[in-house]
Enzyme design. Structure first.
Site, PDB file in Angstrom:
ATOM      1  N   HIS A 134       0.834  -1.204   0.000  1.00  0.00           N
ATOM      2  CA  HIS A 134       0.000   0.000   0.000  1.00  0.00           C
ATOM      3  C   HIS A 134       0.869   1.256   0.000  1.00  0.00           C
ATOM      4  O   HIS A 134       0.613   2.195  -0.765  1.00  0.00           O
ATOM      5  CB  HIS A 134      -0.911  -0.024   1.226  1.00  0.00           C
ATOM      6  CG  HIS A 134      -1.770   1.184   1.381  1.00  0.00           C
ATOM      7  ND1 HIS A 134      -3.023   1.299   0.819  1.00  0.00           N
ATOM      8  CD2 HIS A 134      -1.550   2.358   2.040  1.00  0.00           C
ATOM      9  CE1 HIS A 134      -3.536   2.481   1.124  1.00  0.00           C
ATOM     10  NE2 HIS A 134      -2.660   3.134   1.863  1.00  0.00           N
ATOM     11  N   GLU A 135       1.891   1.285   0.848  1.00  0.00           N
ATOM     12  CA  GLU A 135       2.736   2.477   0.936  1.00  0.00           C
ATOM     13  C   GLU A 135       3.578   2.662  -0.321  1.00  0.00           C
ATOM     14  O   GLU A 135       3.736   3.786  -0.818  1.00  0.00           O
ATOM     15  CB  GLU A 135       3.632   2.396   2.178  1.00  0.00           C
ATOM     16  CG  GLU A 135       2.876   2.351   3.498  1.00  0.00           C
ATOM     17  CD  GLU A 135       1.896   3.500   3.673  1.00  0.00           C
ATOM     18  OE1 GLU A 135       2.125   4.589   3.113  1.00  0.00           O
ATOM     19  OE2 GLU A 135       0.881   3.310   4.366  1.00  0.00           O
ATOM     20  N   HIS A 138       1.498   4.241  -3.014  1.00  0.00           N
ATOM     21  CA  HIS A 138       1.365   5.699  -2.919  1.00  0.00           C
ATOM     22  C   HIS A 138       2.514   6.391  -3.642  1.00  0.00           C
ATOM     23  O   HIS A 138       2.317   7.390  -4.345  1.00  0.00           O
ATOM     24  CB  HIS A 138       1.368   6.133  -1.444  1.00  0.00           C
ATOM     25  CG  HIS A 138       0.041   6.039  -0.764  1.00  0.00           C
ATOM     26  ND1 HIS A 138      -1.117   6.569  -1.291  1.00  0.00           N
ATOM     27  CD2 HIS A 138      -0.320   5.488   0.435  1.00  0.00           C
ATOM     28  CE1 HIS A 138      -2.132   6.348  -0.468  1.00  0.00           C
ATOM     29  NE2 HIS A 138      -1.677   5.685   0.581  1.00  0.00           N
ATOM     30  N   GLU A 195      -6.428   6.370  -1.455  1.00  0.00           N
ATOM     31  CA  GLU A 195      -6.280   5.215  -0.568  1.00  0.00           C
ATOM     32  C   GLU A 195      -6.813   3.950  -1.244  1.00  0.00           C
ATOM     33  O   GLU A 195      -6.189   2.878  -1.156  1.00  0.00           O
ATOM     34  CB  GLU A 195      -7.014   5.472   0.746  1.00  0.00           C
ATOM     35  CG  GLU A 195      -6.423   6.587   1.593  1.00  0.00           C
ATOM     36  CD  GLU A 195      -4.973   6.342   1.968  1.00  0.00           C
ATOM     37  OE1 GLU A 195      -4.618   5.183   2.262  1.00  0.00           O
ATOM     38  OE2 GLU A 195      -4.194   7.309   1.961  1.00  0.00           O
TER      39      GLU A 195
END
Length: 269
Positions: A134-135, A138, A195
């Site tokens: 997820h990070e 980003h 997100e």
């Protein structure tokens, strides 16, 4: 003044033409890597000097190991889809910081921090891979630069309204309505979309890295339990609700496994 604002708005619209390689869509981003990355790297280094970085422990080594696997998987995907060199300006770094906050974050250019407080939730290497994917997502999608771009346009809109509206009372009403409307109606949904996008991209690249994408929904079930079921209403939050994320990640897991198979990954940890 009005002419200047119009010219600036047109310039920003023309400049905001970078394409997200994972979606194929143009995104709002008029901050080039050469402008935003050096500041990001400096702020990250400063943060590390001001906080307790955990080094040479099994947990810290695992954070680095998973981060390297995830970023390598991302590079494989990008190269095979016509984006070789996309990550040339990135300088990946993964650090574990001693802090009870249940969180992890990534700065533009690939600078990632995990707090020790999230480790009881991740529990395993697979759980760390969910958060890391997820990070990393980003960073890949330039979400930091997009948020800065949106914030600039939000400020520009406020300035334009104050220039056009001459009556002080009407201007005060505008400022109040614009502040609430642009936040709840534009900025918060914009953040939630990032997100959700990072969840989907992250699921894909963690699978390519060899981690079972079905772990993602399980991690968010643990996140929900940790919060005691209490959360800000989704429309007032920067993030989707836990239930929304669990449903999405459950639905997307099979597609992530199929994408991984294109890279020869047929079994998952």
């Amino acid at each position: 003044m009005k002419k200047t604002l119009l010219i600036l708005a047109v310039f920003m619209g023309v400049a905001a033409c970078k394409v997200n390689p994972f979606t194929g869509k143009k995104v709002l981003n008029f901050y080039p890597n050469s402008q935003i990355f050096p500041t990001s790297f400096a702020q990250y280094d400063q943060f590390l000097t001001e906080n307790k970085v955990v080094e040479n422990t099994s947990e810290a080594r695992m954070i680095t190991k998973v981060g390297q696997r995830i970023s390598t998987a991302a590079e494989r995907w990008l190269s095979s889809n016509g984006y070789a060199g996309y990550l040339s300006d990135y300088k990946w770094e993964y650090n574990l910081v001693d802090d009870e906050t249940v969180n992890a974050w990534c700065m533009p250019g690939g600078k990632i921090v995990f707090y020790t407080g999230i480790l009881p939730i991740t529990q395993t290497e697979r759980g760390i891979a969910v958060v890391m994917g997820h990070e990393v997502a980003h960073a890949l999608a330039d979400h930091g630069a997009q948020r800065m771009s949106a914030g600039t346009l939000q400020q520009l809109g406020a300035v334009a309204g104050n220039v056009v509206i001459q009556d002080e009372q009407k201007r005060n009403v505008f400022n109040q309505a614009y502040g609430i409307g642009s936040s709840v109606g534009v900025m918060l949904p914009f953040s939630r979309s990032h997100e959700t996008e990072a969840d989907r991209i992250g699921l894909q690249i963690m699978a390519i890295a060899g981690y079972d994408p079905s772990e993602a929904a399980e991690l968010w079930k643990r996140m929900k339990a940790n919060s005691g079921g209490q959360s800000t209403p989704e429309f007032l939050s920067t993030h989707p609700s836990n239930d929304t994320r669990i449903a999405n990640l459950t639905e997307w897991a099979a597609a992530a496994r199929e994408e991984a198979r294109k890279f020869g990954v047929t079994s998952f940890e």
